[in-house]
Design a protein around this motif. Structure first.
Motif, mmCIF file in Angstrom:
data_model
loop_
_atom_site.group_PDB
_atom_site.id
_atom_site.type_symbol
_atom_site.label_atom_id
_atom_site.label_comp_id
_atom_site.label_asym_id
_atom_site.label_seq_id
_atom_site.Cartn_x
_atom_site.Cartn_y
_atom_site.Cartn_z
ATOM 1 N N ILE A 153 -5.503 174.416 49.882
ATOM 2 C CA ILE A 153 -4.419 173.840 49.087
ATOM 3 C C ILE A 153 -3.280 174.849 49.060
ATOM 4 N N GLU A 154 -2.110 174.391 49.476
ATOM 5 C CA GLU A 154 -0.907 175.219 49.425
ATOM 6 C C GLU A 154 -0.005 174.664 48.327
ATOM 7 N N VAL A 155 0.386 175.528 47.398
ATOM 8 C CA VAL A 155 1.300 175.124 46.330
ATOM 9 C C VAL A 155 2.665 175.720 46.640
ATOM 10 N N THR A 156 3.664 174.858 46.663
ATOM 11 C CA THR A 156 5.015 175.258 47.026
ATOM 12 C C THR A 156 5.617 176.220 46.004
ATOM 13 N N GLY A 157 6.724 176.830 46.381
ATOM 14 C CA GLY A 157 7.439 177.705 45.454
ATOM 15 C C GLY A 157 7.722 176.971 44.155
ATOM 16 N N THR A 158 7.368 177.603 43.045
ATOM 17 C CA THR A 158 7.431 176.965 41.741
ATOM 18 C C THR A 158 8.265 177.831 40.797
ATOM 19 N N VAL A 159 9.202 177.192 40.104
ATOM 20 C CA VAL A 159 10.056 177.895 39.144
ATOM 21 C C VAL A 159 9.804 177.338 37.747
ATOM 22 N N ALA A 160 10.380 177.991 36.750
ATOM 23 C CA ALA A 160 10.180 177.617 35.353
ATOM 24 C C ALA A 160 11.121 176.481 34.963
ATOM 25 N N ASP A 161 10.840 175.310 35.489
ATOM 26 C CA ASP A 161 11.669 174.148 35.244
ATOM 27 C C ASP A 161 10.774 172.974 34.873
ATOM 28 N N ASP A 162 11.197 172.221 33.884
ATOM 29 C CA ASP A 162 10.489 171.008 33.518
ATOM 30 C C ASP A 162 11.522 169.916 33.297
ATOM 31 N N LYS A 163 11.606 169.006 34.250
ATOM 32 C CA LYS A 163 12.534 167.879 34.178
ATOM 33 C C LYS A 163 13.972 168.348 33.936
ATOM 34 N N GLY A 164 14.365 169.401 34.658
ATOM 35 C CA GLY A 164 15.735 169.890 34.569
ATOM 36 C C GLY A 164 15.985 170.899 33.464
ATOM 37 N N GLN A 165 14.963 171.184 32.676
ATOM 38 C CA GLN A 165 15.109 172.142 31.584
ATOM 39 C C GLN A 165 14.473 173.471 31.960
ATOM 40 N N LEU A 166 15.215 174.565 31.749
ATOM 41 C CA LEU A 166 14.695 175.895 31.981
ATOM 42 C C LEU A 166 13.671 176.227 30.905
ATOM 43 N N LEU A 167 12.513 176.708 31.334
ATOM 44 C CA LEU A 167 11.470 177.124 30.391
ATOM 45 C C LEU A 167 11.398 178.645 30.390
ATOM 46 N N GLY A 168 11.347 179.236 29.217
ATOM 47 C CA GLY A 168 11.228 180.680 29.123
ATOM 48 C C GLY A 168 12.546 181.412 29.010
ATOM 49 N N GLY A 169 13.641 180.683 28.987
ATOM 50 C CA GLY A 169 14.943 181.324 28.831
ATOM 51 C C GLY A 169 15.188 182.418 29.851
ATOM 52 N N ASN A 170 15.758 183.503 29.419
ATOM 53 C CA ASN A 170 16.089 184.624 30.304
ATOM 54 C C ASN A 170 14.999 185.694 30.266
ATOM 55 N N ASP A 171 13.781 185.290 29.954
ATOM 56 C CA ASP A 171 12.654 186.211 29.816
ATOM 57 C C ASP A 171 11.746 186.088 31.042
ATOM 58 N N PRO A 172 11.668 187.116 31.878
ATOM 59 C CA PRO A 172 10.865 187.016 33.105
ATOM 60 C C PRO A 172 9.376 186.814 32.829
ATOM 61 N N TYR A 173 8.863 187.378 31.748
ATOM 62 C CA TYR A 173 7.454 187.198 31.383
ATOM 63 C C TYR A 173 7.176 185.737 31.043
ATOM 64 N N LEU A 174 8.014 185.156 30.192
ATOM 65 C CA LEU A 174 7.800 183.757 29.797
ATOM 66 C C LEU A 174 8.016 182.808 30.966
ATOM 67 N N GLN A 175 9.035 183.063 31.795
ATOM 68 C CA GLN A 175 9.224 182.218 32.972
ATOM 69 C C GLN A 175 7.987 182.260 33.862
ATOM 70 N N THR A 176 7.428 183.449 34.059
ATOM 71 C CA THR A 176 6.248 183.575 34.915
ATOM 72 C C THR A 176 5.069 182.817 34.337
ATOM 73 N N LYS A 177 4.871 182.893 33.031
ATOM 74 C CA LYS A 177 3.779 182.146 32.402
ATOM 75 C C LYS A 177 3.943 180.643 32.619
ATOM 76 N N PHE A 178 5.143 180.125 32.458
ATOM 77 C CA PHE A 178 5.381 178.699 32.683
ATOM 78 C C PHE A 178 5.117 178.327 34.137
ATOM 79 N N VAL A 179 5.559 179.169 35.064
ATOM 80 C CA VAL A 179 5.325 178.916 36.487
ATOM 81 C C VAL A 179 3.827 178.853 36.767
ATOM 82 N N LEU A 180 3.086 179.816 36.255
ATOM 83 C CA LEU A 180 1.643 179.856 36.516
ATOM 84 C C LEU A 180 0.914 178.681 35.866
ATOM 85 N N GLU A 181 1.396 178.213 34.732
ATOM 86 C CA GLU A 181 0.820 177.013 34.110
ATOM 87 C C GLU A 181 1.040 175.800 35.010
#
Length: 129
Positions: A29-57
């Motif tokens: 299984i290959e999972v494409t590049g994933t960013v901290a976005d949910d239906k056009g909304q940025l998740l995690g703001g300008n925080d790299p830790y929170l963005q990474t957590k959202f991406v991994l979720e």
């Protein structure tokens, strides 16, 4: 070739660009590049830790749809816009993969698809056939 299954999130970008959130062929299984976005909304703001957590979720949820778990991940690729944030990004990655320890690469890139994204992650998982 083994049967191919594409997994979609329904994002409009998938059809515009011509990609799938994940592709499963055989036991890979290959999972494409994933960013901290949910239906056009940025998740995690300008925080790299929170963005990474959202991406991994998001990656975790995608893997589950394809019949895998994080334990099946053998490789991640992490693209960051500021390598000086590696510790915060690495901390989130460790929280998800600390006992699994997949191969990983973290590289700085000049930018991602939108300047608001600080991190983008790809994953490869192998399940038992």
């Amino acid at each position: 070739m083994d049967q191919r299954t594409n997994y979609s999130t329904g994002s409009p970008w998938e059809d515009i660009v011509g990609y799938s959130r994940a592709v499963k062929v055989g036991n890979v299984i290959e999972v494409t590049g994933t960013v901290a976005d949910d239906k056009g909304q940025l998740l995690g703001g300008n925080d790299p830790y929170l963005q990474t957590k959202f991406v991994l979720e998001k990656i975790k949820e995608t893997l589950e749809k394809a019949g895998a778990t994080l334990e099946h991940v053998v490789r991640t690729r992490i693209f960051v816009t500021n390598i000086e944030q590696w510790e915060a990004i690495g901390k989130a990655h460790q929280e998800y993969f600390g006992d699994i320890k997949p191969c990983t690469t973290m590289v700085e890139v000049s930018r991602l698809i939108d300047d608001k994204y600080l991190v983008e992650i790809e994953a490869t998982a192998i399940i038992e056939s």
